[in-house]
Design a protein around this motif. Structure first.
Motif, PDB file in Angstrom:
ATOM      1  N   PHE A 112      -1.310   9.922  -7.834  1.00  9.98           N
ATOM      2  CA  PHE A 112      -1.497  10.342  -6.283  1.00  9.98           C
ATOM      3  C   PHE A 112      -1.544   9.275  -5.319  1.00  9.98           C
ATOM      4  N   ASN A 113      -1.117   9.349  -4.171  1.00  9.72           N
ATOM      5  CA  ASN A 113      -1.441   8.132  -3.299  1.00  9.72           C
ATOM      6  C   ASN A 113      -2.596   8.614  -2.392  1.00  9.72           C
ATOM      7  N   ASP A 114      -3.775   7.786  -2.684  1.00 10.97           N
ATOM      8  CA  ASP A 114      -5.025   7.883  -1.959  1.00 10.97           C
ATOM      9  C   ASP A 114      -4.970   7.595  -0.471  1.00 10.97           C
ATOM     10  N   THR A 115      -4.157   6.388  -0.028  1.00  8.04           N
ATOM     11  CA  THR A 115      -3.901   6.379   1.344  1.00  8.04           C
ATOM     12  C   THR A 115      -3.282   7.550   2.014  1.00  8.04           C
ATOM     13  N   LEU A 116      -2.076   7.903   1.373  1.00  5.17           N
ATOM     14  CA  LEU A 116      -1.535   9.235   2.316  1.00  5.17           C
ATOM     15  C   LEU A 116      -2.115  10.508   1.959  1.00  5.17           C
ATOM     16  N   ASN A 117      -3.059  10.706   1.105  1.00  2.00           N
ATOM     17  CA  ASN A 117      -3.773  11.917   1.014  1.00  2.00           C
ATOM     18  C   ASN A 117      -5.258  11.778   1.632  1.00  2.00           C
ATOM     19  N   ALA A 118      -5.488  10.397   1.989  1.00  2.59           N
ATOM     20  CA  ALA A 118      -7.020  10.254   2.498  1.00  2.59           C
ATOM     21  C   ALA A 118      -7.922  10.669   1.641  1.00  2.59           C
ATOM     22  N   ASP A 119      -7.799  10.385   0.275  1.00  5.57           N
ATOM     23  CA  ASP A 119      -9.003  10.657  -0.384  1.00  5.57           C
ATOM     24  C   ASP A 119      -9.135   9.477  -1.424  1.00  5.57           C
ATOM     25  N   ASP A 120      -9.712   9.564  -2.402  1.00  7.75           N
ATOM     26  CA  ASP A 120      -9.645   8.676  -3.589  1.00  7.75           C
ATOM     27  C   ASP A 120      -9.531   9.220  -5.064  1.00  7.75           C
TER      28      ASP A 120
END
Length: 102
Positions: A35-43
């Motif tokens: 998962f892309n944490d930057t694009l998904n705005a999470d960790d």
């Protein structure tokens, strides 16, 4: 003939979600899904990586899914994704429930 998730019994729905979750966790622990944490705005991926790191540090990679389960946020997110996958699939029977993802 196939059925939608809504046409399954409650027990079949639970089994379908369990199968989807097992498949998703396998893909995550094998590194096939990230998962892309930057694009998904999470960790989420950072937390997954931390859990996988614990499994590696303990030299117990076969327990990686348990380490994921220990993080409530990760487990809630993965369970939610599995629920959506199960709801989007078509089903044949209770013995072979997970057929086609639409």
């Amino acid at each position: 003939m196939t059925r939608t998730f809504e046409q399954l019994t409650e027990a079949e729905q639970a089994k379908a979600v369990e199968i989807a979750l097992t498949d998703l966790v396998s893909a995550v622990t094998e590194g096939a899904i990230r998962f892309n944490d930057t694009l998904n705005a999470d960790d989420l991926q950072g937390r997954i990586d931390a859990a996988m790191g614990k499994a590696d540090a303990m030299q117990t990679p076969w327990f990686a899914a348990e380490y994921l389960r220990d993080d409530d946020y990760v487990w809630t997110m993965l369970t939610g994704m599995a629920q959506v996958s199960a709801e989007d699939a078509e089903y044949r029977t209770a013995d072979d429930p997970y057929v086609v993802t639409i």
